[in-house]
Design a protein around this motif. Structure first.
Motif, PDB file in Angstrom:
ATOM      1  N   SER A  52      40.919  10.409 -36.425  1.00  0.00           N
ATOM      2  CA  SER A  52      40.755   8.976 -36.692  1.00  0.00           C
ATOM      3  C   SER A  52      42.058   8.365 -37.208  1.00  0.00           C
ATOM      4  O   SER A  52      42.437   7.262 -36.803  1.00  0.00           O
ATOM      5  CB  SER A  52      39.622   8.745 -37.704  1.00  0.00           C
ATOM      6  OG  SER A  52      38.428   9.277 -37.187  1.00  0.00           O
ATOM      7  N   ASP A  58      38.438   7.150 -30.146  1.00  0.00           N
ATOM      8  CA  ASP A  58      38.264   8.184 -31.177  1.00  0.00           C
ATOM      9  C   ASP A  58      36.950   8.915 -30.899  1.00  0.00           C
ATOM     10  O   ASP A  58      35.970   8.304 -30.470  1.00  0.00           O
ATOM     11  CB  ASP A  58      38.207   7.534 -32.574  1.00  0.00           C
ATOM     12  CG  ASP A  58      38.249   8.564 -33.697  1.00  0.00           C
ATOM     13  OD1 ASP A  58      38.755   9.682 -33.472  1.00  0.00           O
ATOM     14  OD2 ASP A  58      37.781   8.252 -34.822  1.00  0.00           O
ATOM     15  N   ASP A  95      32.678   7.822 -32.554  1.00  0.00           N
ATOM     16  CA  ASP A  95      32.209   8.757 -33.574  1.00  0.00           C
ATOM     17  C   ASP A  95      31.187   8.048 -34.454  1.00  0.00           C
ATOM     18  O   ASP A  95      31.471   6.962 -34.969  1.00  0.00           O
ATOM     19  CB  ASP A  95      33.399   9.233 -34.415  1.00  0.00           C
ATOM     20  CG  ASP A  95      33.003  10.293 -35.439  1.00  0.00           C
ATOM     21  OD1 ASP A  95      31.811  10.684 -35.466  1.00  0.00           O
ATOM     22  OD2 ASP A  95      33.878  10.715 -36.211  1.00  0.00           O
ATOM     23  N   ASP A 111      34.591   5.643 -38.636  1.00  0.00           N
ATOM     24  CA  ASP A 111      35.799   5.432 -39.447  1.00  0.00           C
ATOM     25  C   ASP A 111      36.707   4.343 -38.864  1.00  0.00           C
ATOM     26  O   ASP A 111      37.292   3.561 -39.604  1.00  0.00           O
ATOM     27  CB  ASP A 111      36.590   6.745 -39.580  1.00  0.00           C
ATOM     28  CG  ASP A 111      35.892   7.729 -40.505  1.00  0.00           C
ATOM     29  OD1 ASP A 111      35.047   7.268 -41.307  1.00  0.00           O
ATOM     30  OD2 ASP A 111      36.172   8.939 -40.434  1.00  0.00           O
TER      31      ASP A 111
HETATM   32 MG   LIG Z   1      37.297  10.964 -37.507  1.00  0.00          MG
END
Ligand SMILES: [Mg+2]
Ligand SMILES: Nc1ncnc2c1ncn2[C@@H]1O[C@H](COP(=O)(O)OP(=O)(O)OP(=O)(O)O)[C@@H](O)[C@H]1O
Length: 256
Positions: free
Chosen positions: A16, A124, A38, A42
């Motif tokens: 991230s 990500d 994800d 984040d």
């Molecule tokens: Mg991460």
């Protein structure tokens, strides 16, 4: 449009952090879209710190992958970079979808429809092998693999390379990959891991991202790196390396 997927099956391997600061340096070179795949969200927290989870309940990466939202419905402008946010409910994807094929096609279709709007896309991914990882690998022109110095590093990398190979055979599309060493120190143990990484054939190892307190604290405070600082330069060099690695002929959409 150039699509970079940041991935490593090992948790806490600077995915991230890399995706955030690479996106920022790419956005200085061209319009950039960030996709948070994800469920920990984040990137969503970084780029959209004031976002209320209720406001994206039916417009997020999960609804996009399931074909319930169009790409224009899920993109949110944030900090000079557009973002497709993630949500905790992404954890249910594996129960709702029967396989990754439909989800991957949805993601590819979504990116095709915005290919004239964005120069770069950064994705990500979660620290485990899930359907969303397969989809993110499928649309990638470059899989950027951050590697941190742990005794599991090489095993984790080999597991991810297996995952990439499976995605390639599933969709008949060849992927380019590169290792990005992060958080390595000068100790013999760390340098040995790095040397072993460099022996893995056909995958280049890029310039290291140094261990830096400012990378950690700035990221935690949802701030970009200070322009001109050493960490800022490291990600600036990374942006150039990433662009160079993606074959100019490999224009999205790829065949497959
Ligand atoms: Mg991460
Ligand atoms: N270059 C760096 N210098 C100092 N700290 C770093 C650096 N890169 C990452 N970190 C720290 O390492 C930790 C893990 O990083 P990060 O959250 O980016 O990993 P991740 O692979 O995304 O984790 P997860 O698998 O949980 O999603 C964080 O606390 C982050 O601030």
């Amino acid at each position: 449009m150039k699509v970079v997927t940041v991935s490593n099956i090992k948790g806490g391997s600077a995915k991230s952090t890399t995706a955030i600061h690479l996106s920022e340096s790419l956005s200085r070179r061209g319009k950039t879209l960030v996709i948070d795949m994800d469920m920990q969200a984040d990137l969503t927290d970084f780029f959209l710190p004031n976002l209320s989870p209720d406001s994206i309940e039916d417009k997020n990466i999960m609804t996009l992958l399931l074909g319930k939202s169009s790409v224009s419905e899920v993109i949110i402008p944030g900090k000079g970079i557009d973002i497709i946010p993630s949500t905790l409910t992404l954890s249910k994807l594996v129960r709702i979808a029967s396989d990754s094929f439909f989800l991957s096609q949805q993601l590819k279709k979504a990116l095709e429809s915005v290919k004239s709007k964005y120069e770069y896309v950064v994705i990500d991914t979660p620290g485990s092998a899930k359907y969303e990882l397969t989809s993110a690998l499928y649309v990638a022109q470059l899989v950027l693999i951050p590697v941190t110095p742990s005794k599991w590093a090489i095993r984790a990398v080999n597991l991810l390379l297996d995952e990439i190979a499976q995605t390639e055979s599933l969709f008949s599309a060849k992927k380019k990959s590169a290792f990005l060493p992060c958080l390595f120190g000068a100790s013999k143990k760390h340098r040995d891991i790095l040397e072993r990484l460099k022996t893995i054939e056909e995958i280049p190892t890029l310039n290291e991202i140094p261990k830096s307190e400012s990378i950690k604290t700035k990221t935690e405070k949802n701030e970009f790196l200070k322009k001109g600082s050493n960490p800022w330069h490291a990600f600036d060099i990374l942006a150039d390396e990433v662009i160079k690695l993606i074959d100019p002929e490999s224009i999205f959409p790829f065949s497959g």
